[in-house]
Design a protein around this motif. Structure first.
Motif, PDB file in Angstrom:
ATOM      1  N   UNK A 129       0.817  -1.211   0.000  1.00 57.45           N
ATOM      2  CA  UNK A 129       0.000   0.000   0.000  1.00 57.45           C
ATOM      3  C   UNK A 129       0.842   1.248   0.000  1.00 57.45           C
ATOM      4  N   UNK A 130       0.269   2.331   0.484  1.00 54.18           N
ATOM      5  CA  UNK A 130       0.977   3.597   0.571  1.00 54.18           C
ATOM      6  C   UNK A 130       0.359   4.470   1.646  1.00 54.18           C
ATOM      7  N   UNK A 131       1.118   5.430   2.121  1.00 53.76           N
ATOM      8  CA  UNK A 131       0.603   6.380   3.113  1.00 53.76           C
ATOM      9  C   UNK A 131      -0.182   7.468   2.392  1.00 53.76           C
ATOM     10  N   UNK A 132      -1.396   7.680   2.803  1.00 46.25           N
ATOM     11  CA  UNK A 132      -2.243   8.697   2.191  1.00 46.25           C
ATOM     12  C   UNK A 132      -2.104  10.037   2.892  1.00 46.25           C
ATOM     13  N   UNK A 133      -1.940  10.018   4.223  1.00 47.82           N
ATOM     14  CA  UNK A 133      -1.979  11.260   4.984  1.00 47.82           C
ATOM     15  C   UNK A 133      -1.397  11.009   6.363  1.00 47.82           C
ATOM     16  N   UNK A 134      -0.728  11.990   6.904  1.00 50.32           N
ATOM     17  CA  UNK A 134      -0.251  11.967   8.284  1.00 50.32           C
ATOM     18  C   UNK A 134      -0.902  13.128   9.025  1.00 50.32           C
ATOM     19  N   UNK A 135      -1.548  12.841  10.146  1.00 49.35           N
ATOM     20  CA  UNK A 135      -2.213  13.901  10.880  1.00 49.35           C
ATOM     21  C   UNK A 135      -2.795  13.406  12.177  1.00 49.35           C
ATOM     22  N   UNK A 136      -3.560  14.271  12.820  1.00 47.22           N
ATOM     23  CA  UNK A 136      -4.218  13.910  14.068  1.00 47.22           C
ATOM     24  C   UNK A 136      -5.709  14.205  13.948  1.00 47.22           C
ATOM     25  N   UNK A 149       3.595  16.886   9.932  1.00 48.52           N
ATOM     26  CA  UNK A 149       4.802  16.534   9.175  1.00 48.52           C
ATOM     27  C   UNK A 149       4.679  17.038   7.740  1.00 48.52           C
ATOM     28  N   UNK A 150       4.826  16.154   6.743  1.00 50.90           N
ATOM     29  CA  UNK A 150       4.787  16.605   5.346  1.00 50.90           C
ATOM     30  C   UNK A 150       3.406  17.061   4.902  1.00 50.90           C
ATOM     31  N   UNK A 151       2.374  16.753   5.704  1.00 48.58           N
ATOM     32  CA  UNK A 151       1.010  17.166   5.369  1.00 48.58           C
ATOM     33  C   UNK A 151       0.525  18.331   6.248  1.00 48.58           C
ATOM     34  N   UNK A 152       1.447  19.001   6.894  1.00 46.76           N
ATOM     35  CA  UNK A 152       1.078  20.135   7.743  1.00 46.76           C
ATOM     36  C   UNK A 152       0.321  21.188   6.928  1.00 46.76           C
ATOM     37  N   UNK A 153      -0.795  21.662   7.499  1.00 50.92           N
ATOM     38  CA  UNK A 153      -1.627  22.634   6.820  1.00 50.92           C
ATOM     39  C   UNK A 153      -2.722  22.019   5.976  1.00 50.92           C
TER      40      UNK A 153
END
Length: 314
Positions: A241-248, A271-275
């Motif tokens: 698979x793959x990572x779609x999003x990093x967040x809380x 991280x890379x998806x900040x904002x």
């Protein structure tokens, strides 16, 4: 097709299977903790469950998937009993006039990957290492056997009071519609036995190796944490698979509607998806992911491209 030699599942295997089922269940299929407790009680009382692969099924076997139907949020407060699970199998076997030789999973998801262990242990029959979709979906007709012409009915639905009904419908959509109505009247959760099929039909239409994969994923999570490795990387690699999003998670809106848990979860990027923002829309299971307003699909395993579309597109 994958082959699973006959093996046995005991109580100590259940935590790994439950953890793996939670991953494949895409957030649905009910609470795996509840399923693990029910399965553990059944296995302690009746002994280990025999797990057999699709290749080991006789063509004339009578295979019966068993699961819970209803809103996962209600299942936590009103779990089924072992006798309730056995009741649907015995009732449908009586209606068919044939003994059930094997139990199967309706879906790879949460509690519904564990409930079949309860039935198999209580009735002392083997459990097939397979399921009907490879993940979890919210409606009865959304399974591979439907595509192979296997009818959902006759099916049995039962509640915790002992009420039970046999449905024999004109098609699989009507099975979902009528069973959902009965489930609501039964308190938004019920035990069901559906899609009785032969060993040949099961071999043609079920996803092989589901429970073995659940156990493998659960073990991978456990060992990764113990070795201080990122468990997500291990799961992504194993499932290609793959990572779609990093967040809380910042907000979850959940409501019980027509027998389903519907709503959306919002995640704020890190991280890379900040904002950025991810919105997960669910009906029992996570079904749609929108990253910054764009619907994101699965990654193609061949070319690594990812399917996307904007909500306004057809």
């Amino acid at each position: 097709m994958a082959t699973t030699k006959v093996s046995f599942v005991d109580v100590e295997d259940l935590p790994d299977i439950a953890a793996g089922a939670a991953i494949l269940g895409t957030g649905g299929g009910g609470d795996p903790h509840i399923g693990r407790l029910l399965a553990a009680a059944a296995l302690r009382r009746h002994g280990p469950v025999r797990l057999v692969g699709l290749d080991d099924l006789p063509s004339d076997a009578v295979v019966l998937p068993v699961s819970l139907m209803g809103a996962p949020t209600v299942m936590v407060e009103k779990p089924p009993s072992v006798d309730q699970v056995a009741l649907v199998v015995d009732t449908l076997a009586g209606y068919l006039g044939r003994a059930v030789t094997h139990i199967a999973c309706a879906e790879a998801g949460g509690v519904n990957s564990l409930i079949p262990f309860v039935a198999a242990a209580r009735l002392d029959v083997p459990l097939v290492d397979a399921d009907m979709m490879g993940r979890a979906f919210p409606e009865l007709q959304m399974v591979l056997p439907s595509l192979y012409g296997v009818p959902t009915t006759p099916m049995v639905i039962a509640d915790e009071k002992g009420n039970r009904a046999v449905l024999d419908t004109v098609d699989n959509h009507w099975a979902e519609r009528l069973a959902r109505s009965a489930t609501i009247d039964m308190g938004c959760t019920a035990v069901i036995a559906t899609c009785p099929m032969t060993g040949q039909q099961a071999g043609e239409s079920l996803v092989p190796g589901t429970l073995t994969l659940c156990r493998e994923l659960g073990r991978l999570l456990r060992t990764s944490k113990a070795e201080h490795r990122d468990p997500v990387d291990g799961v992504v690699t194993r499932l290609r698979g793959g990572r779609l999003f990093s967040g809380k998670v910042v907000d979850v809106a959940r409501r019980t509607v027509t027998g389903f848990a519907r709503g959306e979860a919002r995640l704020s990027g890190t991280d890379e998806h900040a904002g950025g923002e991810l919105v997960l829309r669910f009906q029992n299971e996570h079904l749609i992911a929108e990253v910054d307003g764009v619907v994101r699909g699965p990654r193609c395993r061949t070319c690594s491209a990812r399917w996307t579309r904007r909500p306004e597109q057809p």
